[in-house]
Enzyme design. Structure first.
Site, PDB file in Angstrom:
ATOM      1  N   ASP A   8      28.618   6.911 -18.604  1.00 23.29           N
ATOM      2  CA  ASP A   8      28.491   6.683 -17.167  1.00 23.29           C
ATOM      3  C   ASP A   8      28.622   5.183 -16.896  1.00 23.29           C
ATOM      4  O   ASP A   8      27.826   4.385 -17.401  1.00 23.29           O
ATOM      5  CB  ASP A   8      27.125   7.201 -16.704  1.00 23.29           C
ATOM      6  N   ASP A 102      33.703   7.689 -12.482  1.00 26.08           N
ATOM      7  CA  ASP A 102      32.859   6.800 -13.278  1.00 26.08           C
ATOM      8  C   ASP A 102      32.040   7.490 -14.365  1.00 26.08           C
ATOM      9  O   ASP A 102      31.178   6.860 -14.977  1.00 26.08           O
ATOM     10  CB  ASP A 102      31.916   6.011 -12.359  1.00 26.08           C
ATOM     11  N   GLU A 103      32.291   8.758 -14.646  1.00 24.28           N
ATOM     12  CA  GLU A 103      31.530   9.401 -15.716  1.00 24.28           C
ATOM     13  C   GLU A 103      32.343  10.525 -16.348  1.00 24.28           C
ATOM     14  O   GLU A 103      33.226  11.120 -15.720  1.00 24.28           O
ATOM     15  CB  GLU A 103      30.188   9.931 -15.216  1.00 24.28           C
TER      16      GLU A 103
END
Length: 355
Positions: A8, A102-103
């Site tokens: 993350d 983003d993850e």
């Protein structure tokens, strides 16, 4: 036994802005458009102690943190950096399941680059991200996705936390039950009514009791309390839903939403043209001026064949909204869900024509 990572990026959008503008470093940054109707897209770690977080109204964020620096989001730039990060992931494994920009989950049971452990692989990936992007990422390593996701949040920002198979039960036992995916405030309240406040408390309940109270979700609670999660990392997830929504400058009455619904239907329809799958269920989403969210859906026998047909179905769904006529709405959305492969949908000559 699988070796799963959840990686993350730390305050991704805000961190990108701070990286690219040195004057923002060490300062409370809020990524959001200015205006009374805007919501926070991301907040830097310097802004979070003030209570600022994503999805809150931007006006409230400004009240909580008067010194915050507001920066408009730049999604093309964020997407380009996200692609760069994913390229790093694929150097270590082809089993990468992105969850957002983003993850992502990574299965590193058999990494492409020789590594002594999942921990070492996570460290190498984080180091590569820092070196090539100038950004930091946190990671969790565990035997499954459920545990890895919890672990990645444990030492944020710029941290790594490992839940080894031998430590699973000890790690889970003291956790608040709210850490289990799917346990929101309502479910948490119902569990507290049964005396369940921690995952250890949850583990003490029998499967039959959980089924009786929560149906099939009770089975998931039973498994998660024991650290069981058999879901594989799926690199190629089929599209399940596509939607578009908008927050209005001023609140509108239900019968004033025609133009917005038609515009949103057009955006959703255009997005569906980029996938080989077909959405069967039309969904209308509304949010009132008091932040109550309503959804109405319909699965027609004949699927919409154009943006105009999608809009007509969404407009008709308004008739199933039973709030008072003077209720005002701050947001509307139009979506398609229940996607299937085209081969699974009965032949409809007009179905795939462009709008």
């Amino acid at each position: 036994m699988r070796k799963i990572l959840h990686i993350d990026m730390d305050a991704f959008y805000a961190s990108v802005e701070q990286r690219d503008d040195p004057s923002l470093r060490g300062r409370p940054v809020v990524v959001a458009w200015r205006g009374g109707r805007s919501v926070v897209v991301a907040a830097s770690y310097e802004a979070r102690p003030y209570g600022v977080h994503s999805a809150m109204p931007a006006a409230r964020a400004e009240r909580l943190c008067p010194d915050a620096i507001f920066v408009p989001p730049d999604f093309p730039r964020y997407k380009a950096i996200s692609r760069q990060v994913r390229e790093i992931f694929h150097e270590y494994t082809d089993l990468v399941q992105p969850l957002s920009l983003d993850e992502a989950y990574l299965d590193v049971t058999e990494p492409k680059i020789p590594s002594p452990s999942a921990t070492a692989t996570a460290q190498a990936i984080r180091a590569a991200i820092r070196e090539r992007t100038g950004l930091t990422a946190s990671a969790g390593a565990a035997p499954n996705k459920f545990l890895a996701k919890i672990a990645s949040d444990w030492n944020k920002p710029d941290g790594l936390f490992v839940v080894s198979p031998a430590r699973v039960q000890a790690f889970l036992t003291p956790l608040p039950v709210s850490r289990v995916p799917g346990v929101g405030k309502v479910m948490q309240g119902r569990l507290e009514g049964l005396g369940v406040r921690t995952v250890g408390d949850l583990r003490a309940l029998e499967l039959a009791e959980l089924r009786a109270h929560f149906g099939t979700f009770g089975e998931r609670l039973y498994e998660r309390a024991r650290g069981i999660d058999e879901r594989p990392v799926q690199p190629h997830q089929p599209v399940q839903s596509i939607s578009s929504e908008d927050t209005f400058e001023t609140d509108l009455l239900l019968d004033e939403l025609d133009e917005a619904i038609r515009r949103l239907a057009g955006k959703t329809w255009a997005a569906t043209r980029k996938t080989d799958r077909v959405g069967r269920t039309v969904v209308l989403k509304l949010k009132t001026d008091r932040f109550r969210i309503l959804t109405r859906s319909h699965t027609p026998e004949v699927l919409p064949a154009s943006a105009a047909e999608l809009a007509e179905i969404a407009l008709a769904l308004r008739a199933r909204v039973d709030l008072p006529d003077d209720t005002r709405y701050r947001l509307a959305g139009v979506g398609l869900s229940g996607f299937r492969d085209r081969a699974e949908v009965p032949d409809q000559p007009l179905l795939f024509e462009q709008a």
